[in-house]
Design an enzyme around this catalytic site. Structure first.
Site, short mmCIF file in Angstrom:
data_model
loop_
_atom_site.label_atom_id
_atom_site.label_comp_id
_atom_site.label_asym_id
_atom_site.label_seq_id
_atom_site.Cartn_x
_atom_site.Cartn_y
_atom_site.Cartn_z
N THR A 1 1.87 -4.38 4.66
CA THR A 1 1.54 -4.98 5.76
C THR A 1 0.95 -5.78 6.33
O THR A 1 1.18 -7.31 7.35
CB THR A 1 0.42 -3.45 6.13
OG1 THR A 1 -0.75 -3.84 5.89
CG2 THR A 1 1.05 -2.36 6.26
N ASP A 2 0.09 -6.80 5.29
CA ASP A 2 -0.57 -7.67 4.98
C ASP A 2 0.46 -9.07 5.90
O ASP A 2 0.33 -9.74 6.64
CB ASP A 2 -1.61 -8.47 4.06
CG ASP A 2 -2.87 -7.10 3.44
OD1 ASP A 2 -2.53 -6.18 3.87
OD2 ASP A 2 -2.61 -7.70 2.29
N THR B 1 1.17 -1.35 -0.02
CA THR B 1 -0.28 0.05 -0.15
C THR B 1 1.00 1.15 -0.32
O THR B 1 0.62 2.51 -0.68
CB THR B 1 -1.22 -0.29 0.99
OG1 THR B 1 -2.18 -1.20 1.03
CG2 THR B 1 -1.68 1.39 1.20
N SER C 1 1.36 -8.05 -1.17
CA SER C 1 1.49 -8.87 0.35
C SER C 1 1.11 -10.02 -0.63
O SER C 1 2.46 -11.40 -0.25
CB SER C 1 1.01 -8.71 1.26
OG SER C 1 1.39 -7.83 2.59
N1 ASP Z 1 -2.69 -3.83 2.83
C1 ASP Z 1 -2.18 -4.16 2.35
C2 ASP Z 1 -0.46 -3.15 2.51
O1 ASP Z 1 -1.23 -2.36 3.45
C3 ASP Z 1 -1.98 -5.00 1.16
C4 ASP Z 1 -0.73 -5.85 0.77
O2 ASP Z 1 -0.35 -5.82 1.76
O3 ASP Z 1 0.04 -5.09 0.08
O4 ASP Z 1 0.25 -3.03 1.91
#
Ligand code: ASP
Length: 330
Positions: free
Chosen positions: A89-90, A14, A57
């Site tokens: 973050t995932d 993200t 992710s």
């Molecule tokens: N929600 C995710 C992020 O915070 C998407 C991911 O992990 O790529 O990056």
């Protein structure tokens, strides 16, 4: 005084996603664009940026993590005082722990990401990148293994977890808390880990093939047979409480272990450790350990899966794997 040198490697997520207007975001910014969007970074450190990948992710696989490890090692070998990796973050907690098992340098290796993309109000990526560069530049962060910095808090890779789907404060170390905070562009480190583990050998690039199963209420153990047909390399069970299964599930798991499968358990509660001698009923942690299940201690299922992958790839015997899991989980 010369500024510290920090290498920033971008993997995606993200923090690097954008879209016109209100459309759903997709990977867009490379490492140079990310760094350029936070000019204040240059006040803190000399930045060397590099794009490793630009994916979300769920697309991250072991080869991306091993490429990030190569990048970080080369950066340090060519003079960087610390390294920052930006990541979705995932699955950030898995990549951070994977790297923590392998990181063989004193220099800080810090992972960060963003809960809000750069195109929305209150985007947290710039502050998280700054917090990470501050952490990676800090001499006191040396020798702590891999760190995770978001929301002006710094966590150990071995404890941190994404504990909320959307909150900016999603990254927490349940039951423990952060080891430091960023205040006025400085790292205020309060805690150091009591134990730092020796780095493990870097595994070959291959799929992980270690399922995680959570034992539910009224568990009839049917899933055990289904798992067996996929021929896994090992199995991680999220058991109830401090490591408990129903009798049918415990019996089915014992049968699987009889065929040579390594089975590790953790608590499905989300924090705390498995126990070893608190309960003695059939299916209790004591009974499961006698039957051959390895207690994972404080390590959650996602971390145990990565640890098993690395240990199995190193060619350790099942007994060595048991000892290593218990040692690292304590
Ligand atoms: N929600 C995710 C992020 O915070 C998407 C991911 O992990 O790529 O990056």
């Amino acid at each position: 005084m010369p500024k510290p040198i920090v290498a920033v490697g971008a993997l995606g997520g993200t923090i690097a996603m954008s879209a016109p207007g209100m459309e759903a975001v997709k990977p867009e910014l490379d490492a140079a664009a990310l760094v350029a969007s936070v000019p204040v970074l240059e006040d803190v450190a000399e930045i060397r940026s590099h794009s490793i990948s630009n994916v979300p992710s769920p697309a991250i696989v072991p080869s991306n993590v091993l490429a990030a490890l190569d990048f970080a090692r080369e950066a340090v070998d060519s003079g960087a005082d610390g390294v920052v990796l930006t990541h979705g973050t995932d699955t950030l907690e898995e990549s951070a722990y994977f790297l923590d098992l392998l990181w063989d340098r004193e220099e800080p290796l810090v992972l960060t990401g963003a809960m809000r993309s750069p195109n929305v109000p209150g985007a947290d990526g710039p502050a998280n990148l700054l917090a990470s560069v501050v952490t990676a530049s800090a001499p006191e962060a040396r020798g702590m293994g891999v760190l995770v910095a978001l929301d002006d808090t710094v966590h150990l890779a071995r404890l941190v977890t994404k504990s909320h789907a959307t909150a900016v404060s999603a990254f927490q170390s349940p039951g423990w808390g952060p080891v430091g905070r960023i205040v006025e562009r400085k790292l205020r480190l309060m805690l150091r880990p009591a134990r730092v583990f020796d780095p493990l050998p870097v595994p070959d690039v291959r799929d992980i093939e270690i399922p995680i199963v959570q034992s539910p209420f009224g568990d009839d153990g049917q899933w055990v047979t289904a798992i067996a047909t996929s021929n896994p390399r090992a199995l991680v069970i999220e058991a109830s409480g401090a490591g408990h299964l129903s009798i049918p599930a415990a019996d089915a798991v014992e049968e699987l272990m009889g065929e040579g499968l390594i089975v590790v358990m953790t608590t499905r509660t989300g924090s705390g450790s498995t126990t070893e001698h608190t309960y003695g009923y059939p299916g209790s942690e004591e009974d499961l350990i006698v039957r051959g299940v390895i207690p994972g201690g404080f390590l959650n299922a996602r971390r145990l899966r990565i640890l098993l992958h690395v240990l199995l790839s190193s060619g350790m015997t099942p007994n060595q794997i048991r000892n290593e899991v218990q040692f690292r989980g304590e």
